[in-house]
Write an enzyme that holds these catalytic residues in place. Sequence first.
Site, PDB file in Angstrom:
ATOM      1  N   HIS A 157       0.835  -1.213   0.000  1.00  0.00           N
ATOM      2  CA  HIS A 157       0.000   0.000   0.000  1.00  0.00           C
ATOM      3  C   HIS A 157       0.861   1.252   0.000  1.00  0.00           C
ATOM      4  CE1 HIS A 157      -3.309  -2.705   1.116  1.00  0.00           C
ATOM      5  NE2 HIS A 157      -4.114  -1.724   0.727  1.00  0.00           N
ATOM      6  N   LYS A 214      -0.859   4.930   4.746  1.00  0.00           N
ATOM      7  CA  LYS A 214      -1.816   4.026   5.386  1.00  0.00           C
ATOM      8  C   LYS A 214      -1.506   3.867   6.869  1.00  0.00           C
ATOM      9  CE  LYS A 214      -4.135  -0.401   4.739  1.00  0.00           C
ATOM     10  NZ  LYS A 214      -5.426   0.227   5.038  1.00  0.00           N
TER      11      LYS A 214
HETATM   12  N1  LIG Z   1     -12.796  -0.585   2.058  1.00  0.00           N
HETATM   13  C1  LIG Z   1     -12.119  -0.130   1.006  1.00  0.00           C
HETATM   14  O1  LIG Z   1     -12.316  -0.557  -0.144  1.00  0.00           O
HETATM   15  C2  LIG Z   1     -11.085   0.909   1.231  1.00  0.00           C
HETATM   16  C3  LIG Z   1     -10.844   1.320   2.493  1.00  0.00           C
HETATM   17  N2  LIG Z   1      -9.935   2.295   2.739  1.00  0.00           N
HETATM   18  C4  LIG Z   1      -9.855   2.733   4.123  1.00  0.00           C
HETATM   19  O2  LIG Z   1     -10.589   3.950   4.216  1.00  0.00           O
HETATM   20  C5  LIG Z   1     -10.017   4.785   5.201  1.00  0.00           C
HETATM   21  C6  LIG Z   1      -9.702   6.146   4.595  1.00  0.00           C
HETATM   22  O3  LIG Z   1      -8.703   5.968   3.630  1.00  0.00           O
HETATM   23  P1  LIG Z   1      -8.074   7.219   2.833  1.00  0.00           P
HETATM   24  O4  LIG Z   1      -9.149   8.026   2.226  1.00  0.00           O
HETATM   25  O5  LIG Z   1      -7.006   6.657   2.000  1.00  0.00           O
HETATM   26  O6  LIG Z   1      -7.430   8.030   4.044  1.00  0.00           O
HETATM   27  P2  LIG Z   1      -7.154   9.604   4.148  1.00  0.00           P
HETATM   28  O7  LIG Z   1      -6.170   9.782   5.260  1.00  0.00           O
HETATM   29  O8  LIG Z   1      -6.840  10.155   2.822  1.00  0.00           O
HETATM   30  O9  LIG Z   1      -8.573  10.183   4.604  1.00  0.00           O
HETATM   31  C7  LIG Z   1      -9.106  10.071   5.881  1.00  0.00           C
HETATM   32  C8  LIG Z   1      -9.918  11.304   6.128  1.00  0.00           C
HETATM   33  O10 LIG Z   1     -10.628  11.152   7.352  1.00  0.00           O
HETATM   34  C9  LIG Z   1     -10.613  12.396   7.982  1.00  0.00           C
HETATM   35  N3  LIG Z   1     -10.937  12.267   9.394  1.00  0.00           N
HETATM   36  C10 LIG Z   1     -10.138  11.867  10.405  1.00  0.00           C
HETATM   37  N4  LIG Z   1     -10.821  11.916  11.563  1.00  0.00           N
HETATM   38  C11 LIG Z   1     -12.057  12.363  11.248  1.00  0.00           C
HETATM   39  C12 LIG Z   1     -13.218  12.658  12.017  1.00  0.00           C
HETATM   40  N5  LIG Z   1     -13.252  12.496  13.336  1.00  0.00           N
HETATM   41  N6  LIG Z   1     -14.319  13.110  11.364  1.00  0.00           N
HETATM   42  C13 LIG Z   1     -14.312  13.291  10.039  1.00  0.00           C
HETATM   43  N7  LIG Z   1     -13.242  13.055   9.259  1.00  0.00           N
HETATM   44  C14 LIG Z   1     -12.131  12.599   9.868  1.00  0.00           C
HETATM   45  C15 LIG Z   1      -9.223  12.942   7.739  1.00  0.00           C
HETATM   46  O11 LIG Z   1      -9.195  14.345   7.987  1.00  0.00           O
HETATM   47  P3  LIG Z   1      -7.769  15.099   8.245  1.00  0.00           P
HETATM   48  O12 LIG Z   1      -7.129  15.151   6.895  1.00  0.00           O
HETATM   49  O13 LIG Z   1      -8.169  16.429   8.768  1.00  0.00           O
HETATM   50  O14 LIG Z   1      -7.016  14.263   9.215  1.00  0.00           O
HETATM   51  C16 LIG Z   1      -9.057  12.589   6.262  1.00  0.00           C
HETATM   52  O15 LIG Z   1      -9.598  13.603   5.440  1.00  0.00           O
HETATM   53  C17 LIG Z   1      -8.803   4.012   5.731  1.00  0.00           C
HETATM   54  O16 LIG Z   1      -9.178   3.321   6.892  1.00  0.00           O
HETATM   55  C18 LIG Z   1      -8.479   3.030   4.630  1.00  0.00           C
HETATM   56  O17 LIG Z   1      -7.848   1.867   5.097  1.00  0.00           O
HETATM   57  C19 LIG Z   1      -9.226   2.880   1.741  1.00  0.00           C
HETATM   58  C20 LIG Z   1      -9.412   2.493   0.452  1.00  0.00           C
HETATM   59  C21 LIG Z   1     -10.349   1.448   0.097  1.00  0.00           C
HETATM   60  O1  LIG Z   2      -5.809   2.212   2.989  1.00  0.00           O
HETATM   61  C1  LIG Z   2      -6.030   1.858   1.802  1.00  0.00           C
HETATM   62  O2  LIG Z   2      -5.640   2.508   0.838  1.00  0.00           O
HETATM   63  C2  LIG Z   2      -6.811   0.639   1.581  1.00  0.00           C
HETATM   64  N1  LIG Z   2      -7.343   0.040   2.605  1.00  0.00           N
HETATM   65  C3  LIG Z   2      -8.129  -1.136   2.580  1.00  0.00           C
HETATM   66  C4  LIG Z   2      -7.429  -2.237   3.342  1.00  0.00           C
HETATM   67  O3  LIG Z   2      -6.888  -1.981   4.426  1.00  0.00           O
HETATM   68  O4  LIG Z   2      -7.446  -3.374   2.882  1.00  0.00           O
HETATM   69  C5  LIG Z   2      -8.579  -1.503   1.201  1.00  0.00           C
HETATM   70  C6  LIG Z   2      -7.582  -1.252   0.131  1.00  0.00           C
HETATM   71  O5  LIG Z   2      -6.582  -2.196   0.235  1.00  0.00           O
HETATM   72  C7  LIG Z   2      -7.034   0.177   0.208  1.00  0.00           C
END
Ligand SMILES: NC(=O)C1=CN([C@@H]2O[C@H](COP(=O)(O)OP(=O)(O)OC[C@H]3O[C@@H](n4cnc5c(N)ncnc54)[C@H](OP(=O)(O)O)[C@@H]3O)[C@@H](O)[C@H]2O)C=CC1
Ligand SMILES: O=C(O)C1=N[C@H](C(=O)O)C[C@H](O)C1
Length: 266
Positions: free
Chosen positions: A155, A159
């Site tokens: 990743h 992350k």
């Molecule tokens: N299930 C799936 O298919 C996928 C899951 N994921 C997961 O999704 C999550 C997010 O990933 P990603 O977008 O890459 O991460 P990012 O770090 O880019 O985004 C996370 C966001 O959450 C915000 N945040 C943190 N705390 C809060 C809060 N209390 N209230 C509102 N917003 C908040 C952060 O704000 P700030 O910038 O101000 O800290 C940031 O904008 C991760 O857990 C990742 O593992 C990711 C990709 C695919």
């Molecule tokens: O953090 C990410 O980017 C992603 N998180 C998910 C995971 O923990 O498996 C899904 C995907 O791999 C992207």
Amino acid sequence: MSNIKVIVAGPRGKMGKEALKMIHNQSTLTLVACIDRKHEGMTVKELDGFPDMEAVIYTDAATCLSEVEADVLIDLTTPENGYKHTKLAIENGVRPVVGTTGFSEDELSELTTLASERGIGTIIAPNFAIGAVLMMQFSKWAAKHFPDVEIIEKHHDQKLDAPSGTALKTAELIKEVRHPHKQGHESETETLEGARGADVDGMKIHSMRLPGLVAHQEVIFGGHGETLTVKHDSIHRESFMSGVKLAAERVMELDVLVYGLEHILD
Ligand SMILES: NC(=O)C1=CN([C@@H]2O[C@H](COP(=O)(O)OP(=O)(O)OC[C@H]3O[C@@H](n4cnc5c(N)ncnc54)[C@H](OP(=O)(O)O)[C@@H]3O)[C@@H](O)[C@H]2O)C=CC1
Ligand SMILES: O=C(O)C1=N[C@H](C(=O)O)C[C@H](O)C1
């Protein structure tokens, strides 16, 4: 199914931005509010580079989930906040669709119980990419025939959680068909701690974090004179959005928590 009212938590994040774009470009979901750490009271369209959407931003999740009339919460935040938001959503009768990874087993089991008690459909999907869901299913099938297996997940370097939710879910699915046993030489030792990776019932998970990566996983099976590799790559976060949309629609038909997109795929 039309006009499902959606709240997105984490709209400025990598996934949150992509989710807003997806919601803006289709007709079954309507964004009614966002939960963010900044921009209290502003609307989405007032943020630079965001779609032309009227939804109001709340910095307090409890206020948002109790005051806004919504059907579904899409959470794409951090493990700690995602858990809190999911719990609050269920308590307020809003169905969670959770992409956030890194919940503990205790948290997942508490949310499962809460969702059942309240009869609130909930989907927690460690990976929304259809290809990744198939990769996990193929891996479970392969493990019936090849019980020696190592998972390598790669990743981007922003992350927070390791191993990835996808790697843990893959290991969980493989566990359903594989008897626990130690892999490698019975006397093997690590001269450098961590060299053999994390251990789940004897199978190994290795996590790589590098700039330039998005989300990638290889599940490698070893047999007599052969290996089999099942591999998936998300090269753009757009790959997750058809799964997010499907989950937001299907969660409306559920009254329990399901963990993994495979439960709602035809
Ligand atoms: N299930 C799936 O298919 C996928 C899951 N994921 C997961 O999704 C999550 C997010 O990933 P990603 O977008 O890459 O991460 P990012 O770090 O880019 O985004 C996370 C966001 O959450 C915000 N945040 C943190 N705390 C809060 C809060 N209390 N209230 C509102 N917003 C908040 C952060 O704000 P700030 O910038 O101000 O800290 C940031 O904008 C991760 O857990 C990742 O593992 C990711 C990709 C695919
Ligand atoms: O953090 C990410 O980017 C992603 N998180 C998910 C995971 O923990 O498996 C899904 C995907 O791999 C992207």
